[in-house]
Structures are given as structure tokens and as C-alpha cells.
Design a protein around this motif. Structure first.
Motif, PDB file in Angstrom:
ATOM      1  N   VAL A   1      -6.079  -4.117  -3.858  1.00 39.13           N
ATOM      2  CA  VAL A   1      -6.947  -4.864  -2.934  1.00 39.13           C
ATOM      3  C   VAL A   1      -6.536  -4.564  -1.496  1.00 39.13           C
ATOM      4  O   VAL A   1      -7.381  -4.326  -0.622  1.00 39.13           O
ATOM      5  N   LEU A   2      -5.239  -4.590  -1.245  1.00 42.09           N
ATOM      6  CA  LEU A   2      -4.733  -4.315   0.103  1.00 42.09           C
ATOM      7  C   LEU A   2      -5.183  -2.938   0.578  1.00 42.09           C
ATOM      8  O   LEU A   2      -5.628  -2.775   1.719  1.00 42.09           O
ATOM      9  N   ASN A   3      -5.071  -1.940  -0.288  1.00 44.34           N
ATOM     10  CA  ASN A   3      -5.468  -0.581   0.088  1.00 44.34           C
ATOM     11  C   ASN A   3      -6.952  -0.510   0.427  1.00 44.34           C
ATOM     12  O   ASN A   3      -7.355   0.208   1.353  1.00 44.34           O
ATOM     13  N   ARG A   4      -7.791  -1.248  -0.308  1.00 46.78           N
ATOM     14  CA  ARG A   4      -9.227  -1.220  -0.057  1.00 46.78           C
ATOM     15  C   ARG A   4      -9.587  -1.928   1.255  1.00 46.78           C
ATOM     16  O   ARG A   4     -10.524  -1.535   1.948  1.00 46.78           O
ATOM     17  N   LEU A   5      -8.846  -2.977   1.574  1.00 47.33           N
ATOM     18  CA  LEU A   5      -9.164  -3.753   2.769  1.00 47.33           C
ATOM     19  C   LEU A   5      -8.656  -3.098   4.047  1.00 47.33           C
ATOM     20  O   LEU A   5      -9.221  -3.309   5.127  1.00 47.33           O
ATOM     21  N   ARG A   6      -7.597  -2.327   3.946  1.00 46.72           N
ATOM     22  CA  ARG A   6      -6.926  -1.853   5.161  1.00 46.72           C
ATOM     23  C   ARG A   6      -7.737  -0.855   5.969  1.00 46.72           C
ATOM     24  O   ARG A   6      -7.469  -0.661   7.150  1.00 46.72           O
ATOM     25  N   ASP A   7      -8.713  -0.192   5.363  1.00 46.93           N
ATOM     26  CA  ASP A   7      -9.544   0.710   6.164  1.00 46.93           C
ATOM     27  C   ASP A   7     -10.265  -0.057   7.269  1.00 46.93           C
ATOM     28  O   ASP A   7     -10.370   0.412   8.403  1.00 46.93           O
ATOM     29  N   GLU A   8     -10.752  -1.246   6.924  1.00 49.88           N
ATOM     30  CA  GLU A   8     -11.458  -2.058   7.916  1.00 49.88           C
ATOM     31  C   GLU A   8     -10.544  -3.056   8.607  1.00 49.88           C
ATOM     32  O   GLU A   8     -10.765  -3.414   9.760  1.00 49.88           O
TER      33      GLU A   8
END
Length: 250
Positions: free
Chosen positions: A26-33
Motif C-alpha cells: 500500500v505504501l509503495n502505491r501511495l508514495r507516487d502521489e
């Protein structure tokens, strides 16, 4: 104390076969934004009832697509509208029920005040003037010239460049004066000041990357993040002191 979660779609134990991912993914998916987001932040949002991931039999969190979408909405509303978590939770819960609630305008002064109020217990209203003079500070604290000199000598308060005192300094001076009535002198408060300086340094370490970020919205979010971290730090300090005193009094 953790709040009982009210939002999110996950309940109970994670069944097999669902498209569930770990908190790290989840962290990896959110960190782009949201480059400033951390695992601790996601866990905090869970504790505040903003998301409710499923749990494996061994207790690990598992997030579904709806959980990730909800987290994305929460972080956007914090970043773009400076909304307190309570307002965000109520808004998302209303949307889940089919209702529609208008959001405050982006960066509104009221929303920023609510952000601080959501994580900091209410304090007496501060002076509205940008600064007050020395005589006014003495009157506000019922202190003498020698006391004020001692507070300044120990670094507890300091005048601004124009010789006046801002509202935060007035608050500190009032608290120092109250402690003095219990026999606590400025020399006793040096450790408190040193601890506050260390906590401020820790907050600065966290928000410094936000201020340097190339995304203007992320840089704008730095001040709101600073306020929230400061408020959480104050709450933690108060809770630790109360816990320590409770242990000693039992």
C-alpha cells in the motif's frame, strides 16, 4: 486510545482469494502521489477510523482496492483542503451512505484551524495582536521585571526583533508564571525546554523533505504537516507525563 474504526470495507479475518495486499505494498502505491506518507501514518489513519483493513489469522493487515482508494481520498483531502481527520471521516462515511457533503474551500482559514483543533486540546484564546510590549506581557502574567529577565536568561522566552512578544511567547510566559506559583523556577524548566527543542528538531527532520519537494502541493502541505506533528508531539508528551505520574502515585 485507539478509535474503533468506522470507515473502510474490511472487516474481520482476511479470506483467501481476495485481491489483498500488505501495508508495505500500500505504501509503495501511495508514495507516487504522496511521497511524505509512511507506514506509521497509515497505521495512525487506521487508529482514527479512516480505514479498516482485514487481518490475517496471524494478525497482519491486508488492504483491498477499496481500502487503498479510501486512503487516497483521505490523503488528498488532507493535502488539498487541509481538513481535520474528523471532518474527513464524517464526509467519507456520508458518501458511503449515499449522502453528499460540501467540502470547505481549499486552504481556508477555518479548515486550517480545524486541523489543529482536531489533534490539540482546546487552549485559551491567544491575543489577536501580532505582538505585545513588555509592559503588557508583565500585566498578562502578573510577573515582575526580575522574573521576566530570568525567563529570558534561561531561554524560556525571547522578544522578537522589534522588542515585542508574539502570542506563542505569551502562552509560554503564562504557563511559566503558573508553574512558578507551585515553586518551579526557570532553572527547573531547562530540561523541559531542551526536550521541546529536541522534539521540534525531530518534526523538522520529517517535514524538511516536503519543503524541498518539487511538487508545489507537497511543499504547501509541509506547514499543515508541521502543525499536525507538533500537536501529536504535545499529546504524546502529555500522555507520557500522566502515565509516569500515574505509575508513581499507585
Amino acid at each position: 486510545m485507539l478509535r474503533p474504526p468506522t470507515g473502510g470495507a474490511g472487516h474481520g479475518t482476511a479470506p483467501t482469494g481476495d485481491r489483498l495486499v500488505s501495508i508495505g505494498m500500500v505504501l509503495n502505491r501511495l508514495r507516487d502521489e504522496f511521497p511524505e506518507v509512511t507506514i506509521s501514518k497509515i497505521r495512525f489513519l487506521e487508529s482514527e477510523g479512516l480505514v479498516e483493513p482485514r487481518r490475517t489469522p496471524s494478525g497482519y493487515r491486508k488492504f483491498g482496492p477499496e481500502d487503498i482508494e479510501r486512503l487516497t481520498q483521505v490523503l488528498r483531502m488532507q493535502r488539498d483542503h487541509y481538513l481535520p481527520l474528523k471532518v474527513i471521516r464524517e464526509h467519507l462515511d456520508a458518501v458511503a451512505r449515499g449522502d453528499r457533503l460540501p467540502l470547505p474551500a481549499q486552504g481556508s482559514e477555518g479548515a486550517q484551524r480545524d486541523l489543529l483543533a482536531s489533534t490539540w486540546d482546546a487552549e485559551p484564546e491567544l491575543p489577536t495582536a501580532p505582538t505585545i510590549g513588555r509592559a503588557e506581557l508583565l500585566a498578562a502574567t502578573d510577573a515582575g521585571e526580575s522574573e521576566l529577565d530570568e525567563w529570558e536568561a534561561y531561554g524560556l522566552i525571547a522578544p522578537m526583533a522589534d522588542g515585542g512578544y508574539d502570542s506563542e511567547t505569551v502562552t509560554v510566559a503564562k504557563i511559566v508564571a503558573e508553574l512558578g506559583r507551585f515553586g518551579l523556577e526557570p532553572r527547573h524548566l531547562r530540561a523541559v525546554k531542551a526536550a521541546a527543542d529536541r522534539e521540534a528538531g525531530l518534526v523538522e527532520q520529517v517535514v524538511a523533505p516536503l519543503r524541498r519537494h518539487r511538487n508545489p502541493q507537497t511543499r504547501a502541505h509541509a506547514e499543515a504537516a508541521t502543525k499536525e506533528l507538533a500537536a501529536l508531539s504535545v499529546r504524546l508528551h502529555a500522555a507520557l507525563v500522566q502515565t509516569a505520574l500515574g505509575v508513581r502515585l499507585t
